[in-house]
Design an enzyme around this catalytic site. Structure first.
Site, PDB file in Angstrom:
ATOM      1  N   SER A 208      14.997 -14.302  -4.285  1.00 22.78           N
ATOM      2  CA  SER A 208      13.885 -13.704  -5.045  1.00 22.78           C
ATOM      3  C   SER A 208      12.615 -14.518  -4.875  1.00 22.78           C
ATOM      4  O   SER A 208      11.858 -14.762  -5.824  1.00 22.78           O
ATOM      5  CB  SER A 208      14.232 -13.576  -6.533  1.00 22.78           C
ATOM      6  OG  SER A 208      13.368 -12.662  -7.170  1.00 22.78           O
TER       7      SER A 208
ATOM      8  N   LYS B 220      19.383  -6.176  -7.544  1.00 25.57           N
ATOM      9  CA  LYS B 220      18.266  -7.103  -7.730  1.00 25.57           C
ATOM     10  C   LYS B 220      18.022  -7.423  -9.205  1.00 25.57           C
ATOM     11  O   LYS B 220      17.949  -6.526 -10.038  1.00 25.57           O
ATOM     12  CB  LYS B 220      16.998  -6.505  -7.120  1.00 25.57           C
ATOM     13  CG  LYS B 220      15.835  -7.491  -7.052  1.00 25.57           C
ATOM     14  CD  LYS B 220      16.077  -8.548  -6.002  1.00 25.57           C
ATOM     15  CE  LYS B 220      15.107  -9.707  -6.111  1.00 25.57           C
ATOM     16  NZ  LYS B 220      15.421 -10.618  -7.246  1.00 25.57           N
TER      17      LYS B 220
ATOM     18  N   LYS C  27      10.833  -6.218  -5.665  1.00 25.33           N
ATOM     19  CA  LYS C  27      11.125  -6.657  -4.301  1.00 25.33           C
ATOM     20  C   LYS C  27      12.053  -5.709  -3.552  1.00 25.33           C
ATOM     21  O   LYS C  27      12.162  -5.799  -2.321  1.00 25.33           O
ATOM     22  CB  LYS C  27      11.707  -8.073  -4.324  1.00 25.33           C
ATOM     23  CG  LYS C  27      10.698  -9.115  -4.818  1.00 25.33           C
ATOM     24  CD  LYS C  27      11.301 -10.512  -4.853  1.00 25.33           C
ATOM     25  CE  LYS C  27      10.242 -11.546  -5.246  1.00 25.33           C
ATOM     26  NZ  LYS C  27      10.433 -12.085  -6.572  1.00 25.33           N
TER      27      LYS C  27
ATOM     28  N   SER D 278      10.810  -9.011 -10.665  1.00 24.88           N
ATOM     29  CA  SER D 278      11.232  -9.103  -9.259  1.00 24.88           C
ATOM     30  C   SER D 278      12.042  -7.915  -8.756  1.00 24.88           C
ATOM     31  O   SER D 278      12.365  -7.868  -7.564  1.00 24.88           O
ATOM     32  CB  SER D 278      12.030 -10.391  -9.050  1.00 24.88           C
ATOM     33  OG  SER D 278      11.180 -11.503  -9.056  1.00 24.88           O
TER      34      SER D 278
END
Length: 427
Positions: A113, A235, A60, A57
């Site tokens: 997320s 993140k 992202k 993720s």
């Protein structure tokens, strides 16, 4: 007795030499990791930084920055009928034909997320996941990545979806310069209000414990809070193939760092990040190496209305330098012996290089502090210059009179020509 004590101390130092020399080097469990200065991109620590890895993720970050730059935050987006049933993993339970704002989708992508939110963003901006992937790869190359290939907006596993620690650091460095992106990733909660398909609010919470966690982790033998002082993003990521991943940002006393940790287990992702950030803040200091407008030298000018031009530093120069070694930095000035006119103010005429251990750690431009025109030539190089001849009222008067005189003369010649033609015809 004294000789025995000295011998024992020497023996002790020999066997502990590596410990003292490399005490600050972080021992990282992750398969790949990097630490950079967020302002300059200078690499402070590296481990397999160009090795192909699955990003999960952390993908992202790129999806969100594209959405922020190309999308309209207030735009109302209608969820397509396929995405809610195609997406696995983390999600916010989007429903077909549900209407949400682009802003809410970006928050859901970065904080919760949410794989479904990221997928909807990609389809909204580019029409399909495949077309959005092309946009992602184009943007990544523009940012400065070297070895990445993205095939989806959320980071769900695909063998052809990969990146590197270095490339993620470059994406994070770029994204953190966007104030809206930075404000999102520095938060850990957000609420999506009720929509046409949901009658209740949806609270979101980040899994990045660096910015809010209260549990303890063991870092180099000490139990410390998992929350990191100065952390402001960015993140997390996890898939079985990528394992635990974390891209982080922290700032203390104006010093900004970005770390990337890829492929480790559980809380090791936070432990490794603590080690990297501690290493950066404890071992390096931000030093101003040159000042904007700082005088460097005068250079001889050929064929100019001035004999010399003054060279100054174009902009302030900062760099992270190992603590205690600030005085060892050497300057190398690169300037021509002479330069030909014309020269405009602010024109780059040389460069300044800052060296440590024989390596260039920072460079900057040396620019002209003044405008120099060619000797004997009218000062017409820059019509906007305050000293330009075109700023004189009488110059424009002369131009107008000359224009009028030429116009009158052209008219007279045309009349004479017509008279001759008429005379010949009559005759």
């Amino acid at each position: 007795m004294k000789k025995f004590i000295v011998f024992f101390m020497l023996l002790f130092l020999v066997f502990n030499f590596e410990k003292y020399v490399f005490a600050d080097e972080p021992d990282i469990s992750a398969e790949a990791a990097i630490l950079i200065d967020a302002d300059t991109g200078k690499i402070l620590f590296e481990k397999n930084i160009h090795e192909k890895m699955f990003p999960a993720s952390t993908t992202k970050m790129l999806t969100a920055i594209i959405a922020i730059e190309k999308g309209n935050l207030d735009q109302k987006v209608t969820v397509d009928k396929e995405t809610p049933y195609e997406i696995a993993g983390s999600h916010i339970a989007l429903e077909p034909d549900e209407i949400v704002t682009m802003k809410d989708l970006i928050y859901a992508t970065l904080i919760e997320s949410a794989n479904d939110a990221a997928a909807v963003i990609g389809k909204q901006i580019s029409g399909s996941t495949e077309e959005f992937a092309k946009l992602m790869n184009s943007k990544a190359k523009e940012i400065g990545t070297k070895n990445s290939n993205f095939v989806n907006a959320n980071g769900l596993h695909d063998d052809n979806h990969f990146t590197t620690a270095y490339d993620l650091a470059m994406i994070a460095k770029y994204a953190m310069k966007n104030d809206f992106f930075k404000s999102i990733v520095s938060s850990y909660t957000y609420t999506i209000e009720p929509t046409n398909k949901k009658s209740v609010s949806r609270p979101l919470k980040s899994s990045n414990k660096l910015i809010y966690g209260t549990e303890k982790i063991n870092v180099n033998g000490s139990n410390v809070a998992i929350k990191y002082d100065g952390a402001n993003g960015i993140k997390t990521g996890y898939t079985p193939e990528a394992q635990s991943c974390l891209v982080s940002s922290a700032e203390r006393n104006g010093q900004k760092l970005i770390s990337v940790v890829l492929k480790t287990n559980g809380n090791n992702v936070f432990i490794d990040t603590h080690k990297l950030l501690n290493y950066g803040f404890d071992s390096f200091s931000s030093v101003k190496l040159a000042f904007k407008n700082e005088f460097i030298d005068n250079i001889n000018v050929e064929n100019g209305d001035k004999e010399i031009v003054t060279g100054i530093v174009g902009n302030d120069l900062f760099s992270l330098v190992p603590k205690g070694r600030e005085s060892e930095i050497k300057r190398k000035i690169v300037l021509p012996e002479k330069i030909s006119a014309p020269i405009s103010k602010g024109q780059v005429i040389g460069k300044i290089e800052l060296e440590l251990d024989g390596k260039v750690i920072e460079t900057g431009n040396i620019v002209s502090a003044m405008e120099v025109n060619q000797k004997g030539a009218l000062e017409v190089v820059s019509i906007n210059s305050k000293d330009s001849i075109f700023k004189k009222w009488w110059v424009w008067l002369i131009i107008l009179l000359l224009g009028w005189r030429i116009s009158v003369e052209v008219k007279r010649r045309r009349i004479r020509k017509n008279r001759r033609q008429s005379y010949l015809y009559i005759k």
